[in-house]
Design a protein around this motif. Sequence first.
Motif: not given
Length: 103
Positions: A77-83, A89-92, A96-98
């Motif tokens: 909910s807080c976009y912590l994995e994205e942070e 770019p691969v992990r991002l 995004e796909a998840i």
Amino acid sequence: MIAIQVARIIAHFSLFLELTDDDTLDPDEAVQMMELLGADLQALDKPFLRELVDAFAIIASEFTGEAQQLVRDIPYSCYLEEELAAGDPVRLAELEAIREARD
């Protein structure tokens, strides 16, 4: 150890904001506080943020029903994995796909 304690505090605060009746807590204020909480969490030191993200999965079992899922989803909910993946770019792209598959 401290990450688990901090995760519990954040979980209780988040559950209060998410589950409190609209007549008791103004929904707009709750959303604003969740946004501030998310921004504060994203600003944490990355190694501690990693520990904290992992701690939510651990403490989720302390809750039941909807609350358990809400606690487990705090990092989402807080976009912590994205942070944590900033600059990768691969992990991002994976995250995004998840997110697309989940929504």
